[in-house]
Write an enzyme that holds these catalytic residues in place. Structure first.
Site, PDB file in Angstrom:
ATOM      1  N   HIS A 121      -9.064  10.586  -0.966  1.00  0.00           N
ATOM      2  CA  HIS A 121      -8.106   9.858  -1.847  1.00  0.00           C
ATOM      3  C   HIS A 121      -7.901   9.982  -3.474  1.00  0.00           C
ATOM      4  O   HIS A 121      -8.910  10.236  -4.428  1.00  0.00           O
ATOM      5  CB  HIS A 121      -9.343   8.849  -1.350  1.00  0.00           C
ATOM      6  CG  HIS A 121      -8.881   7.295  -1.934  1.00  0.00           C
ATOM      7  ND1 HIS A 121      -8.292   6.890  -3.024  1.00  0.00           N
ATOM      8  CD2 HIS A 121      -8.584   6.513  -1.255  1.00  0.00           C
ATOM      9  CE1 HIS A 121      -7.749   6.035  -2.764  1.00  0.00           C
ATOM     10  NE2 HIS A 121      -8.019   5.183  -1.661  1.00  0.00           N
ATOM     11  N   ARG A 140      -2.559  10.652   6.733  1.00  0.00           N
ATOM     12  CA  ARG A 140      -3.191   8.864   6.571  1.00  0.00           C
ATOM     13  C   ARG A 140      -2.692   8.090   6.106  1.00  0.00           C
ATOM     14  O   ARG A 140      -3.194   8.073   4.778  1.00  0.00           O
ATOM     15  CB  ARG A 140      -4.823   9.122   7.224  1.00  0.00           C
ATOM     16  CG  ARG A 140      -4.943   7.401   7.300  1.00  0.00           C
ATOM     17  CD  ARG A 140      -6.321   7.075   7.471  1.00  0.00           C
ATOM     18  NE  ARG A 140      -7.650   7.066   6.481  1.00  0.00           N
ATOM     19  CZ  ARG A 140      -7.200   5.332   5.963  1.00  0.00           C
ATOM     20  NH1 ARG A 140      -7.050   4.972   6.110  1.00  0.00           N
ATOM     21  NH2 ARG A 140      -8.106   5.732   4.995  1.00  0.00           N
ATOM     22  N   GLN A 161      -8.086  14.329   4.210  1.00  0.00           N
ATOM     23  CA  GLN A 161      -7.605  13.733   3.316  1.00  0.00           C
ATOM     24  C   GLN A 161      -8.606  13.363   1.856  1.00  0.00           C
ATOM     25  O   GLN A 161      -9.933  12.920   2.454  1.00  0.00           O
ATOM     26  CB  GLN A 161      -7.463  11.898   3.524  1.00  0.00           C
ATOM     27  CG  GLN A 161      -6.497  11.444   2.709  1.00  0.00           C
ATOM     28  CD  GLN A 161      -6.051   9.900   3.297  1.00  0.00           C
ATOM     29  OE1 GLN A 161      -7.097   9.383   3.802  1.00  0.00           O
ATOM     30  NE2 GLN A 161      -4.611  10.093   3.617  1.00  0.00           N
ATOM     31  N   HIS A 178     -12.029  11.822   1.166  1.00  0.00           N
ATOM     32  CA  HIS A 178     -12.459  10.384   1.944  1.00  0.00           C
ATOM     33  C   HIS A 178     -12.253  10.658   3.836  1.00  0.00           C
ATOM     34  O   HIS A 178     -12.770   9.751   4.146  1.00  0.00           O
ATOM     35  CB  HIS A 178     -11.196   9.632   0.916  1.00  0.00           C
ATOM     36  CG  HIS A 178     -10.864   8.241   1.358  1.00  0.00           C
ATOM     37  ND1 HIS A 178     -11.963   7.431   1.191  1.00  0.00           N
ATOM     38  CD2 HIS A 178     -10.022   7.192   2.099  1.00  0.00           C
ATOM     39  CE1 HIS A 178     -11.434   6.486   1.391  1.00  0.00           C
ATOM     40  NE2 HIS A 178     -10.117   6.404   2.062  1.00  0.00           N
ATOM     41  N   PHE A 190       0.834  -1.025   0.142  1.00  0.00           N
ATOM     42  CA  PHE A 190       0.055  -0.311  -0.040  1.00  0.00           C
ATOM     43  C   PHE A 190       1.192   1.162   0.332  1.00  0.00           C
ATOM     44  O   PHE A 190       1.778   1.347   0.531  1.00  0.00           O
ATOM     45  CB  PHE A 190      -0.384   0.058   1.284  1.00  0.00           C
ATOM     46  CG  PHE A 190      -2.668   0.400   0.649  1.00  0.00           C
ATOM     47  CD1 PHE A 190      -2.751  -1.298   0.000  1.00  0.00           C
ATOM     48  CD2 PHE A 190      -2.967   0.751   1.550  1.00  0.00           C
ATOM     49  CE1 PHE A 190      -4.766  -1.127   0.139  1.00  0.00           C
ATOM     50  CE2 PHE A 190      -4.747   0.174   1.730  1.00  0.00           C
ATOM     51  CZ  PHE A 190      -5.188  -0.485   0.792  1.00  0.00           C
ATOM     52  N   GLU A 238      -6.704   1.595  -3.197  1.00  0.00           N
ATOM     53  CA  GLU A 238      -5.324   2.395  -2.975  1.00  0.00           C
ATOM     54  C   GLU A 238      -4.631   0.724  -3.760  1.00  0.00           C
ATOM     55  O   GLU A 238      -4.303   0.242  -3.882  1.00  0.00           O
ATOM     56  CB  GLU A 238      -4.505   2.823  -1.936  1.00  0.00           C
ATOM     57  CG  GLU A 238      -3.350   2.905  -1.645  1.00  0.00           C
ATOM     58  CD  GLU A 238      -2.853   3.476  -1.124  1.00  0.00           C
ATOM     59  OE1 GLU A 238      -3.568   5.234  -0.762  1.00  0.00           O
ATOM     60  OE2 GLU A 238      -1.588   3.363  -0.056  1.00  0.00           O
ATOM     61  N   ARG A 277      -0.915   9.554  -0.403  1.00  0.00           N
ATOM     62  CA  ARG A 277      -2.156   9.800  -0.737  1.00  0.00           C
ATOM     63  C   ARG A 277      -2.298  11.377  -0.998  1.00  0.00           C
ATOM     64  O   ARG A 277      -2.322  12.467  -1.919  1.00  0.00           O
ATOM     65  CB  ARG A 277      -3.346   9.615   0.072  1.00  0.00           C
ATOM     66  CG  ARG A 277      -3.564   8.491   0.239  1.00  0.00           C
ATOM     67  CD  ARG A 277      -4.752   7.918   0.938  1.00  0.00           C
ATOM     68  NE  ARG A 277      -5.647   5.791   0.166  1.00  0.00           N
ATOM     69  CZ  ARG A 277      -5.847   5.320   1.489  1.00  0.00           C
ATOM     70  NH1 ARG A 277      -6.892   5.857   2.680  1.00  0.00           N
ATOM     71  NH2 ARG A 277      -6.064   4.208   1.306  1.00  0.00           N
ATOM     72  N   LEU A 304     -15.275   4.995  -4.263  1.00  0.00           N
ATOM     73  CA  LEU A 304     -13.795   4.573  -4.001  1.00  0.00           C
ATOM     74  C   LEU A 304     -13.246   3.767  -5.096  1.00  0.00           C
ATOM     75  O   LEU A 304     -13.749   2.173  -5.049  1.00  0.00           O
ATOM     76  CB  LEU A 304     -13.763   4.191  -2.345  1.00  0.00           C
ATOM     77  CG  LEU A 304     -11.999   4.420  -1.868  1.00  0.00           C
ATOM     78  CD1 LEU A 304     -11.072   5.130  -2.337  1.00  0.00           C
ATOM     79  CD2 LEU A 304     -11.943   3.316  -1.022  1.00  0.00           C
TER      80      LEU A 304
END
Ligand SMILES: Cc1cc2nc3c(=O)[nH]c(=O)nc-3n(C[C@H](O)[C@H](O)[C@H](O)COP(=O)(O)OP(=O)(O)OC[C@H]3O[C@@H](n4cnc5c(N)ncnc54)[C@H](O)[C@@H]3O)c2cc1C
Length: 586
Positions: A243, A398, A241, A353, A120, A256, A287, A253
């Site tokens: 995304h 994050r 955040q 997100h 990730f 990721e 991100r 979404l």
């Protein structure tokens, strides 16, 4: 207020997502009487939508250890995360995964039978070296598997559920100690006072602040707003955040994990754009970095189609990998776009997100507030965990896969502290009737029918203001206008009515209460963002492009009465050396 129904429990938990349910399970297993209030049926909480997985240094696929995970998280947070909490979380991660496995979560498996882990964003081996593979997944439906397992374990442990009850406000005694909450049954509108020796907020994020979002309709920041109204300031709300890969124009979404499995982004020229922005980590940079890259490509005229998105390419992975590892997002693309990612690329653009900010806590889940000269003192009996809390392990940005971990680790930690507290506080205290009356007034306020501003129109305007004035890139002028507009919107709340006399459902009251909560979270976000004159993590100012550790390595605190204040970052870990701030390159 004698006629309102009252129920008593040792512990009240508001929210039945992963955070609330993990805490509830720990408490119920310790024989505490525990009530969980949720405005939707528990397994419909947003945790159910988590796709990609949960981080833990199990080293099943590539070498790993918790200290590397800690480094990546501190770096990912752009050095705003509190390092004691980060150390605690990363150390606890493997145990949290094995616990889930024993609760019945069907993780995907490697050929040797151990838990599958995918790479990730922002993960590295050896403090910034090669890519790591740290995210434990159940295909691309990890949250679904976790939430259902936790719910079933809670049923077995006899947790008491108030399903489809809406929590309105916290209730206190005369000294201001929180002793529970007022809620109402969405089905028949009946209010109930839930008295408890401890109250845990686990109400999730506020993604509905933005027009395009991956978040469920229920993510309206209710708990954060309840805390604000109870006098607890919100921390770091400027860090929201985006995304990188929401489906363009819709916001759904694409995990990721799609890039973790080998997918990559291309612009209108067919160029693999992340090679320019993050030469080493490429599509698996953090991100905030990837979102800025996409927004920049579009701004500079290299967007695809109408020029307003880029493409996420997965077709080279082959249908087998896509069907085995990413079945959910494949189905989403086929259903909503008529595109099969095994054959054609997916149009994507950054979408709101995750709420990095929230109710400030220490690593035991206790809500903390500044008292006189101390930056933080625990508030007796009040706890927060999960996305509504700011402990802060995510700081300014994050890392993917760290939120499922956060909610489980700190849900459990909060419950353990609550168990101790219950051992020392055996009796219920009397509530202040004024506090009940105030909460009832607020509930009754949203019963007013007649002509006035409409809830949905005001909500639509709020979301547009947030998207236009507090998005991926920010500057002084854009945010100044944002502050003016949102202040004006907040004033118009007074004129809101839930409709005319006939045919009004309780859901209309819920939507009005949620709008007020969103407005409070929006004010906190906009004001905190306007004040921070630097770029850090998700807060990216065109007019202040550099991070400024001297002035700004501190947490913001926004309160309704006093506006903005700041407190230091907890830079000292528990047992290892601090990671000092460094330039953040991927
Ligand atoms: C689409 C999507 C995919 C994601 N994928 C991942 C991933 O792969 N990995 C990862 O680590 N993170 C992921 N995240 C983030 C992560 O899923 C969330 O941050 C996390 O699940 C939040 O859990 P929670 O327990 O804090 O709150 P939630 O699961 O949001 O639950 C909130 C609870 O509070 C209740 N509630 C709220 N307000 C009230 C009220 N007024 N009265 C009564 N009840 C109330 C709700 O009913 C609900 O039960 C994803 C998020 C989204 C949106």
């Amino acid at each position: 207020m004698a006629d309102i129904k009252r129920r008593q429990f040792d512990s009240l938990i508001i929210g039945a997502g992963g955070g609330g349910l993990r805490a509830a399970l720990q408490l119920a297993q310790a024989d505490a009487s525990v009530a969980v209030v949720s405005k939707v049926f528990p397994t419909r909480s947003h945790t159910v939508a988590a796709q990609g997985g949960m981080n833990a240094a199990l080293a099943n696929v590539l070498p790993d250890n918790w200290h590397w995970h800690m480094f990546d998280t501190v770096k990912g947070s752009d050095y705003l995360g509190d390092q004691d909490a980060i150390e605690y979380m990363c150390r606890a991660a493997p145990k949290a995964v094995y616990e889930l496995e024993h609760f019945g979560v069907p993780f995907s498996r490697l050929d040797n039978g151990s838990i599958y882990q995918r790479p990730f964003g922002g993960q590295s081996q050896n403090f910034g070296g090669e890519q790591a593979a740290r995210t434990c997944a159940a295909a691309d439906r990890t949250g679904h598997a976790i939430l259902h397992s936790l719910y079933q374990q809670n049923i077995r442990a006899k947790t008491h559920f108030f399903d489809e009850y809406f929590a309105v406000d916290l209730l206190k005694d005369e000294e201001g100690q929180v002793l529970g909450a007022l809620a109402f049954n969405i089905h028949d509108g009946e209010p109930v006072i839930i008295e408890a020796k401890t109250t845990l907020m686990a109400t999730g994020g506020a993604g509905q602040l933005y027009r395009t979002t991956t978040n469920a309709l229920i993510n309206t920041g209710d708990g954060m707003a309840m805390a604000l109204r109870a006098g607890v300031p919100l921390q770091d709300m400027e860090f929201f955040q985006f995304h990188p890969t929401g489906i363009a124009g819709h916001g759904m979404l694409i995990t990721e994990g799609a890039r973790g499995e080998g997918g990559y982004l291309v612009n209108a020229d067919g160029e693999r754009l992340m090679e320019r922005y993050a030469p080493k980590a490429k599509d698996l940079a953090s991100r905030d970095v990837v979102s800025r890259a996409i927004a920049t490509e579009v701004r500079e005229g290299r967007g695809c189609g109408d020029g307003n998105h880029v493409m996420l390419k997965l077709d080279h992975l082959g249908e087998d990998v896509i069907q085995k590892r990413l079945p959910g997002i494949r189905q989403t693309c086929i259903t909503f776009l008529g595109i099969d990612p095994a054959e054609a690329p997916i149009p994507v653009f950054p979408t709101a997100h995750y709420t990095m900010g929230g109710i400030p806590t220490n690593r035991y889940g206790q809500v903390v507030v500044p008292v006189k000269d101390t930056p933080e003192e625990p508030v007796t009996g009040l706890y927060a965990a999960g996305e509504c809390a700011c402990v802060s392990v995510h700081g300014a940005n994050r890392l993917g896969g760290n939120s499922l971990l956060d909610i489980l680790v700190f849900g459990r930690a909060a419950a353990n502290h609550i168990i101790e507290h219950l051992g020392e506080h055996r009796y219920h205290k009397p509530m202040d009737e004024n506090s009940i009356e105030q909460a009832m007034q607020r509930l009754n306020r949203w019963q007013q029918t007649g002509e006035g501003e409409s809830v949905s129109a005001l909500r639509t305007e709020l979301k547009a203001v947030m998207e236009e004035h507090c998005s991926v890139f920010r500057n002084e002028q854009v945010m100044r206008h944002g502050v003016e507009k949102i202040e004006a919107l907040a004033k118009r709340l007074d004129d809101v009515r839930i409709g005319d006399q006939s045919n009004i459902f309780n859901t209309a009251r819920v939507e009005a209460l949620e709008l007020e909560n969103l407005m409070n979270c929006g004010l906190a976000t906009m004001h905190s963002a306007y004040a921070r004159e630097e770029s850090r993590g998700a807060h990216s100012r065109i007019d202040f492009p550099e991070r400024d550790d001297k002035q700004w390595m501190r947490h913001s605190l926004y309160s309704l009465e006093n506006g903005l204040d700041y407190k230091p970052v907890r830079t000292k870990p528990i047992s290892v050396d601090s990671f000092p701030p460094k330039p953040r390159v991927y």
